[in-house]
Design a protein around this motif. Structure first.
Motif, PDB file in Angstrom:
ATOM      1  N   GLY A   1      -1.292  23.946  61.484  1.00 59.55           N
ATOM      2  CA  GLY A   1      -2.416  23.026  61.349  1.00 59.55           C
ATOM      3  C   GLY A   1      -3.740  23.516  61.899  1.00 59.55           C
ATOM      4  N   HIS A   2      -3.797  24.773  62.347  1.00 53.50           N
ATOM      5  CA  HIS A   2      -5.085  25.289  62.828  1.00 53.50           C
ATOM      6  C   HIS A   2      -6.048  25.439  61.661  1.00 53.50           C
ATOM      7  N   ASP A   3      -7.287  25.111  61.923  1.00 49.41           N
ATOM      8  CA  ASP A   3      -8.277  25.209  60.859  1.00 49.41           C
ATOM      9  C   ASP A   3      -8.847  26.626  60.811  1.00 49.41           C
ATOM     10  N   LEU A   4      -8.714  27.303  59.658  1.00 55.58           N
ATOM     11  CA  LEU A   4      -9.222  28.664  59.554  1.00 55.58           C
ATOM     12  C   LEU A   4     -10.405  28.686  58.592  1.00 55.58           C
ATOM     13  N   LYS A   5     -11.474  29.314  59.057  1.00 51.36           N
ATOM     14  CA  LYS A   5     -12.676  29.353  58.220  1.00 51.36           C
ATOM     15  C   LYS A   5     -12.604  30.535  57.259  1.00 51.36           C
ATOM     16  N   ILE A   6     -12.754  30.270  55.991  1.00 53.18           N
ATOM     17  CA  ILE A   6     -12.758  31.336  54.994  1.00 53.18           C
ATOM     18  C   ILE A   6     -14.097  31.292  54.275  1.00 53.18           C
ATOM     19  N   ARG A   7     -14.717  32.449  54.131  1.00 57.70           N
ATOM     20  CA  ARG A   7     -16.034  32.433  53.485  1.00 57.70           C
ATOM     21  C   ARG A   7     -15.883  32.054  52.010  1.00 57.70           C
ATOM     22  N   LYS A   8     -16.972  31.510  51.486  1.00 54.27           N
ATOM     23  CA  LYS A   8     -16.957  31.050  50.102  1.00 54.27           C
ATOM     24  C   LYS A   8     -17.001  32.249  49.157  1.00 54.27           C
ATOM     25  N   ILE A   9     -16.124  32.268  48.185  1.00 55.68           N
ATOM     26  CA  ILE A   9     -16.165  33.339  47.183  1.00 55.68           C
ATOM     27  C   ILE A   9     -16.696  32.722  45.893  1.00 55.68           C
ATOM     28  N   THR A  10     -17.943  33.022  45.567  1.00 54.53           N
ATOM     29  CA  THR A  10     -18.584  32.343  44.434  1.00 54.53           C
ATOM     30  C   THR A  10     -17.854  32.594  43.119  1.00 54.53           C
ATOM     31  N   GLY A  11     -17.330  33.812  42.989  1.00 54.30           N
ATOM     32  CA  GLY A  11     -16.618  34.160  41.758  1.00 54.30           C
ATOM     33  C   GLY A  11     -15.470  33.207  41.491  1.00 54.30           C
ATOM     34  N   LEU A  12     -14.817  32.770  42.569  1.00 50.13           N
ATOM     35  CA  LEU A  12     -13.662  31.895  42.388  1.00 50.13           C
ATOM     36  C   LEU A  12     -14.084  30.432  42.201  1.00 50.13           C
ATOM     37  N   GLU A  13     -15.207  30.104  42.817  1.00 44.71           N
ATOM     38  CA  GLU A  13     -15.737  28.752  42.591  1.00 44.71           C
ATOM     39  C   GLU A  13     -16.057  28.588  41.100  1.00 44.71           C
ATOM     40  N   ALA A  14     -16.420  29.740  40.479  1.00 45.75           N
ATOM     41  CA  ALA A  14     -16.855  29.698  39.083  1.00 45.75           C
ATOM     42  C   ALA A  14     -15.711  29.470  38.101  1.00 45.75           C
ATOM     43  N   VAL A  15     -14.468  29.712  38.572  1.00 48.78           N
ATOM     44  CA  VAL A  15     -13.335  29.551  37.664  1.00 48.78           C
ATOM     45  C   VAL A  15     -13.279  28.112  37.137  1.00 48.78           C
ATOM     46  N   ASN A  16     -13.452  27.164  38.062  1.00 52.68           N
ATOM     47  CA  ASN A  16     -13.469  25.746  37.694  1.00 52.68           C
ATOM     48  C   ASN A  16     -14.514  25.452  36.638  1.00 52.68           C
ATOM     49  N   GLU A  17     -15.706  25.946  36.950  1.00 55.68           N
ATOM     50  CA  GLU A  17     -16.861  25.716  36.091  1.00 55.68           C
ATOM     51  C   GLU A  17     -16.606  26.292  34.688  1.00 55.68           C
ATOM     52  N   ALA A  18     -16.026  27.502  34.666  1.00 61.15           N
ATOM     53  CA  ALA A  18     -15.812  28.173  33.381  1.00 61.15           C
ATOM     54  C   ALA A  18     -14.834  27.404  32.507  1.00 61.15           C
ATOM     55  N   VAL A  19     -13.729  26.971  33.110  1.00 57.14           N
ATOM     56  CA  VAL A  19     -12.734  26.231  32.325  1.00 57.14           C
ATOM     57  C   VAL A  19     -13.334  24.900  31.860  1.00 57.14           C
ATOM     58  N   GLY A  20     -14.086  24.280  32.765  1.00 60.36           N
ATOM     59  CA  GLY A  20     -14.733  23.009  32.416  1.00 60.36           C
ATOM     60  C   GLY A  20     -15.671  23.164  31.237  1.00 60.36           C
ATOM     61  N   ARG A  21     -16.451  24.255  31.274  1.00 63.52           N
ATOM     62  CA  ARG A  21     -17.409  24.443  30.192  1.00 63.52           C
ATOM     63  C   ARG A  21     -16.700  24.682  28.865  1.00 63.52           C
ATOM     64  N   ALA A  22     -15.616  25.456  28.908  1.00 63.28           N
ATOM     65  CA  ALA A  22     -14.859  25.712  27.680  1.00 63.28           C
ATOM     66  C   ALA A  22     -14.374  24.402  27.081  1.00 63.28           C
ATOM     67  N   THR A  23     -13.923  23.503  27.953  1.00 58.66           N
ATOM     68  CA  THR A  23     -13.436  22.200  27.472  1.00 58.66           C
ATOM     69  C   THR A  23     -14.574  21.425  26.811  1.00 58.66           C
ATOM     70  N   GLU A  24     -15.713  21.409  27.498  1.00 58.39           N
ATOM     71  CA  GLU A  24     -16.865  20.675  26.952  1.00 58.39           C
ATOM     72  C   GLU A  24     -17.250  21.195  25.576  1.00 58.39           C
ATOM     73  N   MET A  25     -17.235  22.517  25.448  1.00 65.30           N
ATOM     74  CA  MET A  25     -17.672  23.114  24.191  1.00 65.30           C
ATOM     75  C   MET A  25     -16.586  23.089  23.123  1.00 65.30           C
ATOM     76  N   GLY A  26     -15.394  22.679  23.518  1.00 63.85           N
ATOM     77  CA  GLY A  26     -14.294  22.629  22.558  1.00 63.85           C
ATOM     78  C   GLY A  26     -13.827  24.009  22.133  1.00 63.85           C
ATOM     79  N   ARG A  27     -14.074  24.988  23.006  1.00 65.86           N
ATOM     80  CA  ARG A  27     -13.616  26.346  22.675  1.00 65.86           C
ATOM     81  C   ARG A  27     -12.547  26.785  23.679  1.00 65.86           C
ATOM     82  N   SER A  28     -11.956  27.943  23.393  1.00 66.52           N
ATOM     83  CA  SER A  28     -10.809  28.345  24.216  1.00 66.52           C
ATOM     84  C   SER A  28     -11.226  29.165  25.435  1.00 66.52           C
TER      85      SER A  28
END
Lengths: 213, 286, 451
Positions: free
Chosen positions: C159-186
């Motif tokens: 249960g110790h809280d460990l700080k991990i720096r933000k990796i923008t590339g991985l934050e973008a995975v969500n965004e990318a899949v979301g955008r594909a859904t919006e555009m109706g493409r794969s």
């Protein structure tokens, strides 16, 4: 595998594992070929968009397979003339497989590789912008290395003292900055590998098995 | 004009690149080369060996990369033959066999006194990727793993491979590679643990990743056509007869297009940046 | 009668004098023959070394071979092998463990004449070693890194809280899949072009699992062309499980994960063809890539897809950086699965990795400092070494030498000293042993994983 690395009597295990993997991969090849045929036959039968390409794929696959396995046009090995299949499947000027290799595969593969030159040019034009200090440094280095890698480096900078000539600077950049950067990335990567391997061995990360949750 | 460049269709760039390579190639522009220290180090490794030294030529590349790598593979082969070394060709790539055969053709046409089985042998392709390297470094294993040559003839029937022994007998490993398995694997599994001398030739893209191994684990590398051309130049300096041999100058011939292509890329980067700055200024002023 | 014998003897004597080659003296035997059990091996091998016959008698023919003879105590010598005259070492791999062997080496000249045998004085015994001593440094370093990773995983588990720096590339995975859904493409996922025995492919598949989970959640189409059939099988199972976990097993389409070809550029042609025809809205490149990286990424860019790449191939990183929106560099790529999972104990492993990195950095700095400060002494050693060789280079000359000349000497050194001597020379100072430790991190750690 890890044990065999440290324990000399176990070193042959590694070879055994490798052989097993090769056998598995050979079976997998059949699996892959079957999947390829299934996919493309489905496309052809349902007249999906681009089904013509699928026809070409199937025909090319089958022709190469038959020509290769059947050693069509191959003369028997001089030492074993009685065995028709004993010849070299890549016999120049006679084997059909050699013709396919030399006049179809070779030019196609070289063409795909050569595309890189075009894509590098378009990527350089689009992405190489001096947006900030780091990008400017990168641009400067790229400029020196690009020039230094050709005769232009020598003509243009011949008048400079030797260590500042672009061809020498290129060598220096590659030896010092490039090696240092690469080593740092390599150390990071190897630690990443150790960590990931450990997580997989300990079962902490099982997503690759498809058995998460 | 500005708008044309800002919204430039990349097909124009492709056309420019095509012309930048095709025209110098057709005209045959040539530039002199001066071998760098790295190339001289590699050259020296083969040159300093006594006549008849055993050299393993591991050619791990395929037709796709032969445009970039064949000139250096040819230069290595030619240099070894000029120094009368004994050559053992092998590859870990199934598509590498024709690459070896191309180089053997150099031996049969330019060095008729070189005899197959006595002066050189083609061990051919061995499946198993880097595991093959791990296996052949074990004692006596070269002999155990390779029983026949590429044509299927028993190695025992050739004088030079009657007792093939193990890889430690090789005075030098020369690897020309375009990927994995390639130079990196040879360094990690053969050259480093067994203290073997090794030089490598690789694609321009692959070269930076090999620099960290120099000079301890790798004596030197040739990176891309530029290094091949320099190597050819170094050979011409030592063996002036090669000046007459057009085939021995493939790398030198390709440096003309390379220079023009590099200048084009620099030009494109400059134009791209001008557009970027003008765009940014307009953006801030408007 | 006697009158006739004398001229006959004279003829023989004259022949001997005039044609010494016909009765050439035997070559000089090799010297210093030693036999020891080969260290750090599985046994049954004895290593033999000798100094070549240098001072041959003037009338002897040159040595072309050495014959190796072996016997067990109390028996006769038997020839086991002949080796070329250029050799000065031989490994007898056909020994029985625990048996005492004596060896003899005989020089053979070009006319077939043999020298007197040079024998070993003490018997050698082959034995099995159960630990490779050469790799002890490696065990220590690997052990430390492993322990720190396990420690932090446990810490996070508690249960110790460990700080991990933000990796923008991985934050973008969500965004990318979301955008594909919006555009109706794969979404297109490329797990590299290596097989599953490459750790990068495994890392790629772990990311695929997360991407598939998102795709299932958003109801986006996910397409995975592979260049190895085993990777296809593995990807199918992973994606199916991810869909199941997301509660959408019905949305899973097996045919969207398919095999193209093992051939590198054939695969590229197939994938870029799919890209141009189907215009996916998001492209992920996660695995081991070679020259195809730029072709794929540039094609993806031309169709306007949002692109995220991750690889541990340093040579391909610049291409991905130039052509993709986000790139995971090396270790970030291996951290991706842990990061995306958001599970605390997985994140702990990242912290453990950092400790390893810190340790590596300390070793490097200490090694560099020690190497720098002991430079003078090592230069002196070089000179000493050289004097041993031919006594021609002085200390001052050596200090003026360029790097290349040092490398040259290094080469000679390798030629004149055997590996054991070099080994002891290298492990002579603390600096050098520390350097060898850092070398291990740099080279062997990487090598052991077949990456």
């Amino acid at each position: 595998m890890i044990v065999s690395y440290f324990v000399p009597p176990a070193q042959s295990w590694k070879d055994d594992f490798a052989i097993w993997f090769e056998i598995l991969a050979a079976f997998a090849f059949v699996l892959g070929a079957g999947n390829l045929l299934k996919m493309h036959l489905q496309k052809v039968s349902s007249r999906q968009a681009g089904w013509g390409f699928s026809v070409i794929t199937i025909v090319a696959f089958l022709v190469t397979l038959v020509v290769g396995l059947g050693k069509v046009g191959v003369n028997p090995n001089a030492a074993f003339p009685e065995y028709a299949w004993s010849g070299n499947k890549m016999e120049p000027g006679s084997s059909w497989f050699w013709y396919i290799f030399e006049y179809v595969y070779l030019p196609l593969a070289a063409t795909m590789f050569a595309l890189l030159a075009f894509f590098i040019a378009s990527a350089a034009f689009r992405a190489f912008r001096a947006k900030n200090i780091e990008a400017i440094l990168l641009l400067g280095t790229a400029f020196i290395v690009l020039i230094g890698r050709t005769y232009a480096g020598i003509i243009l900078t011949d008048w400079l003292p030797e260590p500042l000539r672009f061809d020498r600077l290129t060598e220096f950049i590659m030896d010092v900055f490039n090696s240092a950067g690469n080593r740092a990335i390599m150390i990071g990567i190897s630690l990443g590998i150790v960590s990931l391997s450990l997580k997989i061995l300990m079962g902490v990360d099982r997503s690759y098995l498809g058995s998460e949750e | 004009m500005f708008v044309f460049f800002r919204d430039l269709d990349r097909r124009w760039i492709f056309l420019a690149m095509f012309l930048a390579i095709a025209i110098p190639l057709l005209i045959g522009i040539r530039f002199p080369e001066e071998p760098s220290q790295m190339v001289r180090n590699v050259y020296q490794e083969i040159d300093q060996l006594e006549e008849g030294a055993d050299i393993l030529l591991a050619f791990d590349f395929d037709p796709a990369s032969q445009g970039e790598l064949q000139p250096m593979a040819a230069a290595f082969t030619r240099h070894c033959a000029l120094k009368k070394h004994k050559l053992y060709f092998m590859t870990l790539w199934p598509t590498g066999v024709p690459m070896i055969e191309q180089n053997i053709r150099i031996l049969t046409t330019e060095f008729p006194e070189y005899k197959y089985g006595t002066d050189y042998v083609n061990l051919g392709y061995k499946p198993g990727m880097e595991v093959v390297i791990q296996s052949i470094v074990s004692e006596g294993n070269l002999q155990e793993l390779f029983t026949t040559d590429n044509a299927g003839t028993s190695l025992k029937s050739h004088p030079m491979t009657e007792k093939l022994g193990d890889i430690l007998k090789m005075n030098l490993i020369v690897n020309v590679s375009a990927g994995t398995p390639g130079a990196k694997e040879w360094v990690q599994y053969a050259a480093t643990p067994f203290n073997l001398n090794m030089v490598a030739g690789t694609t321009g893209v692959g070269a930076p990743a090999l620099y960290p191994y120099i000079p301890k684990q790798l004596r030197g590398i040739l990176g891309a056509i530029k290094a091949a051309a320099e190597y050819e130049q170094a050979m011409i300096e030592k063996f002036p007869d090669l000046k007459e041999n057009k085939d021995a100058q493939e790398g030198l011939r390709r440096m003309g297009p390379q220079l023009v292509a590099h200048l084009l890329i620099i030009g494109l980067i400059v134009v791209g940046n001008i557009i970027f700055f003008v765009d940014r200024r307009r953006g801030t002023t408007s | 009668m006697r009158v006739h014998v004398l001229p006959g003897a004279l003829v023989i004597a004259a022949t001997l004098l005039l044609a010494p080659s016909a009765f050439a003296a035997p070559p000089a035997p090799p010297k210093n023959v030693t036999a020891i059990d080969r260290p750090d091996d599985a046994g049954s091998t004895i290593k033999l070394k000798w100094t070549p016959s240098t001072k041959n008698p003037a009338d002897a023919r040159p040595v072309i071979q050495y014959a190796i003879l072996r016997k067990t105590v109390g028996n006769e010598f038997k020839e086991v092998q002949t080796v070329a005259a250029t050799e000065s070492m031989f490994s007898d791999t056909d020994c029985e463990n625990g048996v005492e062997y004596l060896y003899a080496v005989i020089a053979i000249a070009s006319d077939g004449s043999r020298s007197t045998p040079a024998t070993t004085n003490t018997p050698a015994v082959a034995s099995t070693q159960y630990f490779d001593g050469k790799r002890s440094w490696f065990v220590v370093i690997l052990g430390m890194i492993t322990c720190s990773i396990i420690y932090f995983i446990n810490l996070a588990h508690r249960g110790h809280d460990l700080k991990i720096r933000k990796i923008t590339g991985l934050e973008a995975v969500n965004e990318a899949v979301g955008r594909a859904t919006e555009m109706g493409r794969s979404c297109l996922f490329i797990p590299g072009i290596q097989d599953i025995n490459d750790i990068q492919t495994v890392a790629g598949i772990t990311v695929l699992s997360r991407v598939a989970g998102l795709a299932a959640e958003y109801d986006a189409t996910l397409e995975v062309p592979t260049s190895r059939s085993l990777v296809m099988t593995m990807a199918r199972e992973t994606v199916e499980a991810a869909y199941l976990a997301a509660g959408r097993p019905d949305a899973y389409r097996e045919d969207n994960i398919y095999y193209l070809t093992d051939e590198q550029f054939g695969y590229v042609a197939g994938v870029t063809g799919t890209m141009v025809r189907e215009k996916p809205a998001a492209c992920f490149y996660m695995g081991a890539f070679f020259a195809e990286s730029l072709i794929l990424a540039e094609t993806g860019n031309s169709i306007g897809a949002i692109q995220v790449a991750g690889t541990a191939m340093p040579s391909q990183l610049p291409f991905f950086v130039a052509a993709c929106d986000y790139t995971l560099i090396g270790e970030e790529f291996f951290a991706a699965s842990a990061y995306l999972s958001g599970e605390k104990h997985q994140l702990g492993s990242l912290k453990g990795q950092d400790v390893g990195k810190l340790f590596g950095a300390i070793l490097l700095v200490v090694g560099c400092l020690l190497a720098t400060f002991s430079l003078n002494s090592s230069k002196a050693t070089f000179t000493r070494l050289d004097k041993n060789r031919d006594g021609s280079i002085s200390q001052s000359e050596s200090s003026q030498m360029s790097k290349a000349e040092f490398a040259e000497i290094d080469k000679d050194k390798n030629n004149t000293l055997d590996s054991e001597e070099i080994g002891s020379f290298k492990s002579g100072t603390v600096a050098e042993s520390l350097q060898s430790a850092t070398d291990y991190i740099k080279d062997n750690l990487l090598g052991s994983n077949g990456f």
